[in-house]
Write a protein that holds these residues in place. Sequence first.
Motif, PDB file in Angstrom:
ATOM      1  N   LEU A 124      -6.772   3.946  -3.604  1.00  0.00           N
ATOM      2  CA  LEU A 124      -6.117   4.898  -2.711  1.00  0.00           C
ATOM      3  C   LEU A 124      -6.782   4.900  -1.336  1.00  0.00           C
ATOM      4  CD1 LEU A 124      -5.534   7.870  -5.174  1.00  0.00           C
ATOM      5  CD2 LEU A 124      -3.859   6.185  -4.379  1.00  0.00           C
ATOM      6  N   TYR A 125      -8.112   4.777  -1.324  1.00  0.00           N
ATOM      7  CA  TYR A 125      -8.832   4.759  -0.051  1.00  0.00           C
ATOM      8  C   TYR A 125      -8.373   3.597   0.821  1.00  0.00           C
ATOM      9  CZ  TYR A 125     -12.572   3.820   3.299  1.00  0.00           C
ATOM     10  OH  TYR A 125     -13.266   3.539   4.456  1.00  0.00           O
ATOM     11  N   SER A 173      -5.697   1.829   0.578  1.00  0.00           N
ATOM     12  CA  SER A 173      -4.273   1.953   0.897  1.00  0.00           C
ATOM     13  C   SER A 173      -4.065   2.874   2.088  1.00  0.00           C
ATOM     14  CB  SER A 173      -3.511   2.475  -0.327  1.00  0.00           C
ATOM     15  OG  SER A 173      -3.595   1.561  -1.404  1.00  0.00           O
ATOM     16  N   TYR A 174      -4.778   3.997   2.091  1.00  0.00           N
ATOM     17  CA  TYR A 174      -4.648   4.923   3.221  1.00  0.00           C
ATOM     18  C   TYR A 174      -5.233   4.324   4.503  1.00  0.00           C
ATOM     19  CZ  TYR A 174      -2.907   8.926   0.562  1.00  0.00           C
ATOM     20  OH  TYR A 174      -2.127   9.782  -0.178  1.00  0.00           O
ATOM     21  N   ILE A 192       0.671   4.216  -2.988  1.00  0.00           N
ATOM     22  CA  ILE A 192       0.449   5.644  -2.767  1.00  0.00           C
ATOM     23  C   ILE A 192       1.633   6.466  -3.263  1.00  0.00           C
ATOM     24  CG2 ILE A 192       0.223   7.409  -0.971  1.00  0.00           C
ATOM     25  CD1 ILE A 192      -1.421   5.370   0.617  1.00  0.00           C
ATOM     26  N   GLN A 245      -6.649  11.331   5.010  1.00  0.00           N
ATOM     27  CA  GLN A 245      -6.626  11.113   3.563  1.00  0.00           C
ATOM     28  C   GLN A 245      -7.720  10.137   3.137  1.00  0.00           C
ATOM     29  OE1 GLN A 245      -4.113  11.167   5.630  1.00  0.00           O
ATOM     30  NE2 GLN A 245      -2.236  11.998   4.721  1.00  0.00           N
ATOM     31  N   ALA A 246      -7.939   9.080   3.944  1.00  0.00           N
ATOM     32  CA  ALA A 246      -8.978   8.100   3.616  1.00  0.00           C
ATOM     33  C   ALA A 246     -10.352   8.753   3.625  1.00  0.00           C
ATOM     34  CB  ALA A 246      -8.928   6.941   4.608  1.00  0.00           C
ATOM     35  N   GLU A 306      -3.857   6.237   7.700  1.00  0.00           N
ATOM     36  CA  GLU A 306      -3.938   7.660   7.336  1.00  0.00           C
ATOM     37  C   GLU A 306      -5.408   8.044   7.221  1.00  0.00           C
ATOM     38  OE1 GLU A 306      -1.402   9.588   7.205  1.00  0.00           O
ATOM     39  OE2 GLU A 306       0.251   8.156   7.199  1.00  0.00           O
ATOM     40  N   TYR A 321       0.812  -1.215   0.000  1.00  0.00           N
ATOM     41  CA  TYR A 321       0.000   0.000   0.000  1.00  0.00           C
ATOM     42  C   TYR A 321       0.847   1.268   0.000  1.00  0.00           C
ATOM     43  CZ  TYR A 321      -3.474  -3.496   1.229  1.00  0.00           C
ATOM     44  OH  TYR A 321      -4.273  -4.601   1.235  1.00  0.00           O
ATOM     45  N   GLU A 322       1.934   1.263   0.716  1.00  0.00           N
ATOM     46  CA  GLU A 322       2.790   2.446   0.742  1.00  0.00           C
ATOM     47  C   GLU A 322       3.383   2.716  -0.629  1.00  0.00           C
ATOM     48  OE1 GLU A 322       6.460   4.302   3.406  1.00  0.00           O
ATOM     49  OE2 GLU A 322       5.572   2.363   3.916  1.00  0.00           O
TER      50      GLU A 322
END
Length: 320
Positions: A145-146, A148-149, A120, A157-158, A154, A116-117
């Motif tokens: 992205l959702y 992953s955050y 992003i 951001q999510a 995070e 995931y990092e």
Amino acid sequence: MKTFLLRAVSFLLLPSLLTSCFSYGNNTISPTITYNIQDYRLQSLPSAFTSLKEDEVNQEWGKEYKIGLALAKELDLYRAVTAFKRADILAPKEQVERKLELQYYIVLSYYLGHLYEEAIDSFNHSDLVNINSTFPVYQDLLVILYESYVELGEVKQANHLITLLEQEDNTKASKLKLSKAMQKGELYQIQNASYTTQLQDDNEKLMKSFNDFKKSEKTAQALNAFLPGAGYLYVGQKQTALTAFLLNGLCIASTAYFFKKGNMPMGILMAGFEAGWYVGGIYGAGEAARTYNERLYENNANQVMRKNDLFPVLTLNYAF
């Protein structure tokens, strides 16, 4: 001799006094629920992009692009990313759309590989940061992205991404909210996040099953404080229970023996060992109950999520 015995008893009672202010668990859980998409399911999803033209395939970047697609479809994601990156480097600047496709495929490959990092980071260093809702896989990218955050913790951001997705597809956004609640074990949110009657029924069964069979951390600790090993037996760990009982019994017997023989240094040493085993056993029993509850929840929640396609990766509309 009596003085020695009194000191021994006092030393052994010390752990009991400590347990009166022992920090009991709050019966929260931190489950681990993951899903690895199968290649057949991935291959069933269409591509959002047009196939490479003959003149594109004949170019070096086009060949790498095609190799990357073949590898990605087989979930050979590491080599697929390498091919996509080479294609992106080799593709001329005027191939704006193709470069966006390649950059998206890099992000998608990292995401499917649970990196995931990297997903992003690749997005942030790509031209994808400038796309809008006209991009064919815009919604899928928001999902990627959702999650992953969320996986990286995070929250800000999510939440921003889920707000963007609500503007595009509120039903999908609701599904992702429920997915997050279930994967993170946010029990108080699960029922409220159910957005269909079927899901509400399934989640009620999930919560009832969990509440009926879960173990109390406080009870496990209290039992182990009363009788070393009893807390482990309460959560079904028979071998650990027997080991804890025998070790504590051996330490207590050794402590009493050395004090009785007037060997105070060894008596204090053994009493210290017993104090450690005793207090550690109380803490361990609570952790054992927590782990039991997490496995119980994970098994039931996993079934509900699979049945209702609640894993974020299953909400993707396109693949390779």
